[in-house]
Design a protein around this motif. Structure first.
Motif, PDB file in Angstrom:
ATOM      1  N   ASN A   1      -8.617   2.700   0.377  1.00 30.75           N
ATOM      2  CA  ASN A   1      -7.582   2.593  -0.648  1.00 30.75           C
ATOM      3  C   ASN A   1      -7.939   1.530  -1.680  1.00 30.75           C
ATOM      4  OD1 ASN A   1      -5.866   4.585   0.292  1.00 30.75           O
ATOM      5  ND2 ASN A   1      -4.770   3.206   1.662  1.00 30.75           N
ATOM      6  N   ALA A   2      -8.557   0.447  -1.220  1.00 26.06           N
ATOM      7  CA  ALA A   2      -8.941  -0.615  -2.146  1.00 26.06           C
ATOM      8  C   ALA A   2      -9.954  -0.108  -3.168  1.00 26.06           C
ATOM      9  CB  ALA A   2      -9.518  -1.806  -1.379  1.00 26.06           C
ATOM     10  N   MET A   3     -10.945   0.655  -2.709  1.00 29.39           N
ATOM     11  CA  MET A   3     -11.944   1.183  -3.631  1.00 29.39           C
ATOM     12  C   MET A   3     -11.333   2.205  -4.579  1.00 29.39           C
ATOM     13  SD  MET A   3     -14.322  -0.689  -2.851  1.00 29.39           S
ATOM     14  CE  MET A   3     -15.276  -0.061  -4.214  1.00 29.39           C
ATOM     15  N   SER A   4     -10.381   2.979  -4.074  1.00 31.35           N
ATOM     16  CA  SER A   4      -9.687   3.929  -4.941  1.00 31.35           C
ATOM     17  C   SER A   4      -8.904   3.194  -6.029  1.00 31.35           C
ATOM     18  CB  SER A   4      -8.744   4.798  -4.102  1.00 31.35           C
ATOM     19  OG  SER A   4      -8.006   5.679  -4.924  1.00 31.35           O
ATOM     20  N   LEU A   5      -8.278   2.076  -5.651  1.00 34.40           N
ATOM     21  CA  LEU A   5      -7.541   1.274  -6.625  1.00 34.40           C
ATOM     22  C   LEU A   5      -8.476   0.634  -7.643  1.00 34.40           C
ATOM     23  CD1 LEU A   5      -4.943  -0.457  -4.278  1.00 34.40           C
ATOM     24  CD2 LEU A   5      -4.438   1.186  -6.084  1.00 34.40           C
ATOM     25  N   VAL A   6      -9.665   0.257  -7.204  1.00 32.29           N
ATOM     26  CA  VAL A   6     -10.651  -0.307  -8.130  1.00 32.29           C
ATOM     27  C   VAL A   6     -11.023   0.717  -9.196  1.00 32.29           C
ATOM     28  CG1 VAL A   6     -13.054  -1.052  -8.336  1.00 32.29           C
ATOM     29  CG2 VAL A   6     -11.607  -2.025  -6.560  1.00 32.29           C
ATOM     30  N   HIS A   7     -11.300   1.944  -8.764  1.00 29.67           N
ATOM     31  CA  HIS A   7     -11.655   3.001  -9.721  1.00 29.67           C
ATOM     32  C   HIS A   7     -10.491   3.289 -10.673  1.00 29.67           C
ATOM     33  CE1 HIS A   7     -15.506   3.737  -7.994  1.00 29.67           C
ATOM     34  NE2 HIS A   7     -15.035   4.153  -6.833  1.00 29.67           N
ATOM     35  N   SER A   8      -9.278   3.310 -10.128  1.00 31.74           N
ATOM     36  CA  SER A   8      -8.105   3.566 -10.975  1.00 31.74           C
ATOM     37  C   SER A   8      -7.914   2.446 -11.990  1.00 31.74           C
ATOM     38  CB  SER A   8      -6.851   3.701 -10.103  1.00 31.74           C
ATOM     39  OG  SER A   8      -6.955   4.812  -9.240  1.00 31.74           O
ATOM     40  N   THR A   9      -8.125   1.214 -11.547  1.00 31.68           N
ATOM     41  CA  THR A   9      -7.985   0.070 -12.449  1.00 31.68           C
ATOM     42  C   THR A   9      -9.015   0.123 -13.566  1.00 31.68           C
ATOM     43  OG1 THR A   9      -7.170  -1.284 -10.602  1.00 31.68           O
ATOM     44  CG2 THR A   9      -7.933  -2.444 -12.572  1.00 31.68           C
TER      45      THR A   9
ATOM     46  N   MET B   1      -1.688  -6.510  -7.940  1.00 34.88           N
ATOM     47  CA  MET B   1      -1.032  -6.989  -6.731  1.00 34.88           C
ATOM     48  C   MET B   1      -1.408  -6.141  -5.524  1.00 34.88           C
ATOM     49  SD  MET B   1       0.668  -9.664  -7.461  1.00 34.88           S
ATOM     50  CE  MET B   1       1.778  -9.805  -6.067  1.00 34.88           C
ATOM     51  N   ALA B   2      -1.561  -4.827  -5.734  1.00 36.75           N
ATOM     52  CA  ALA B   2      -1.887  -3.943  -4.613  1.00 36.75           C
ATOM     53  C   ALA B   2      -3.239  -4.284  -4.017  1.00 36.75           C
ATOM     54  CB  ALA B   2      -1.866  -2.487  -5.075  1.00 36.75           C
ATOM     55  N   LEU B   3      -4.197  -4.695  -4.861  1.00 37.36           N
ATOM     56  CA  LEU B   3      -5.530  -5.032  -4.367  1.00 37.36           C
ATOM     57  C   LEU B   3      -5.530  -6.319  -3.553  1.00 37.36           C
ATOM     58  CD1 LEU B   3      -7.799  -4.180  -7.426  1.00 37.36           C
ATOM     59  CD2 LEU B   3      -7.946  -3.170  -5.155  1.00 37.36           C
ATOM     60  N   GLN B   4      -4.505  -7.157  -3.688  1.00 36.88           N
ATOM     61  CA  GLN B   4      -4.470  -8.442  -3.010  1.00 36.88           C
ATOM     62  C   GLN B   4      -3.735  -8.380  -1.681  1.00 36.88           C
ATOM     63  OE1 GLN B   4      -2.730 -11.063  -5.890  1.00 36.88           O
ATOM     64  NE2 GLN B   4      -4.550 -11.116  -7.166  1.00 36.88           N
ATOM     65  N   ARG B   5      -3.223  -7.232  -1.308  1.00 31.19           N
ATOM     66  CA  ARG B   5      -2.523  -7.111  -0.036  1.00 31.19           C
ATOM     67  C   ARG B   5      -3.471  -7.360   1.119  1.00 31.19           C
ATOM     68  NH1 ARG B   5       0.007  -1.390   0.228  1.00 31.19           N
ATOM     69  NH2 ARG B   5      -0.111  -1.982   2.422  1.00 31.19           N
TER      70      ARG B   5
END
Length: 259
Positions: free
Chosen positions: A12-20, A1-5
């Motif tokens: 932050n999006a790329m950081s979330l991609v790596h975390s995912t 959900m955070a990536l779809q904001r």
């Protein structure tokens, strides 16, 4: 959900991609036992029969043919591992190392929060992605121009409340700073040509699939564009009342009957 904001910034999006990706890999390596414990607990709670994992797997499409594998192999390898491997592969295909570097470097041009993310080193690296657009001499001098540029815009009150690259580009032209910093402006234009630079691009294509259905396959371009604008900008259109629409329609030309 955070990536779809919608307001998600690129860094932050790329950081979330790596975390995912790390979480998916962790789930693949360590999550099978935990998943099976939850499945067995659910089945026990609801009095549901469970598969014997050591028994031979029977393919429901070919029940008479021996599969040569156990239920454990089918569930763990063909289902659990396959799904996670597919998701990881999708992430790797869409976010390659080059794409990731490009996105992170691109974010350094953002004017949000008074150019908080500005990083001269990363922007110089970004220029290296465009060897056909910058000569060798221009690539050598752009670092110096970036230093002058950031000092210039940070001290200019007109650039304080900008939010995105589009606003920055327009204001640079309005204030003639695109002439004072031509290399920076050229880099900005190149970045704006990337689909990810405008978050609405992907939403437009998604909306197109919903608006132009099989029953609307003969819809014209102009009507299609109008429908997409209404669908994509529905949050803004909520503030438009019926009275405003009628008044606008009435003022377009004289009519025999007043609406």
């Amino acid at each position: 959900m955070a990536l779809q904001r919608k307001d998600q910034d690129i860094t932050n999006a790329m950081s979330l991609v790596h975390s995912t990706k790390r979480e998916l890999q962790k789930l693949r390596d360590e999550g099978w036992s935990f998943l099976m414990d939850k499945v067995y607990a659910f089945c026990e709670k609801h009095n549901t029969n469970t598969l014997m994992m050591d028994e031979d797997f029977v393919d429901p499409r070919m029940p008479r043919k021996k599969s040569g594998i156990t239920n454990l192999h089918h569930c763990k390898v063909r289902c659990f591992y396959s799904v996670l491997d597919y998701q990881l592969q999708e992430f790797n295909d869409r976010f390659t190392e080059v794409n990731t570097d490009l996105l992170i470097c691109m974010a350094c041009l953002s004017p949000a929060n008074s150019f908080y993310k500005f990083d001269k080193t990363k922007l110089v690296k970004l220029v290296e992605f465009y060897p056909d657009d910058f000569s060798f001499g221009e690539r050598l001098t752009i670092e110096h121009q970036l230093g002058i540029y950031i000092d210039n815009v940070e001290t200019d009150e007109r650039f304080k409340n900008l939010k995105n690259l589009g606003d920055l580009s327009r204001l640079m032209v309005e204030t003639q700073k695109h002439l004072a910093h031509p290399f920076v402006y050229r880099l900005l234009k190149l970045v704006l040509t990337l689909p990810v630079a405008t978050a609405n691009v992907k939403r437009c294509f998604s909306a197109m699939k919903l608006v132009k259905t099989s029953t609307r396959n003969s819809i014209g371009d102009e009507f299609m564009s109008d429908c997409l604008v209404c669908y994509i900008e529905k949050d803004m259109l909520k503030s438009v009342t019926n009275e405003m629409v009628v008044k606008r329609f009435q003022s377009m030309k004289e009519r025999r009957v007043h609406l």
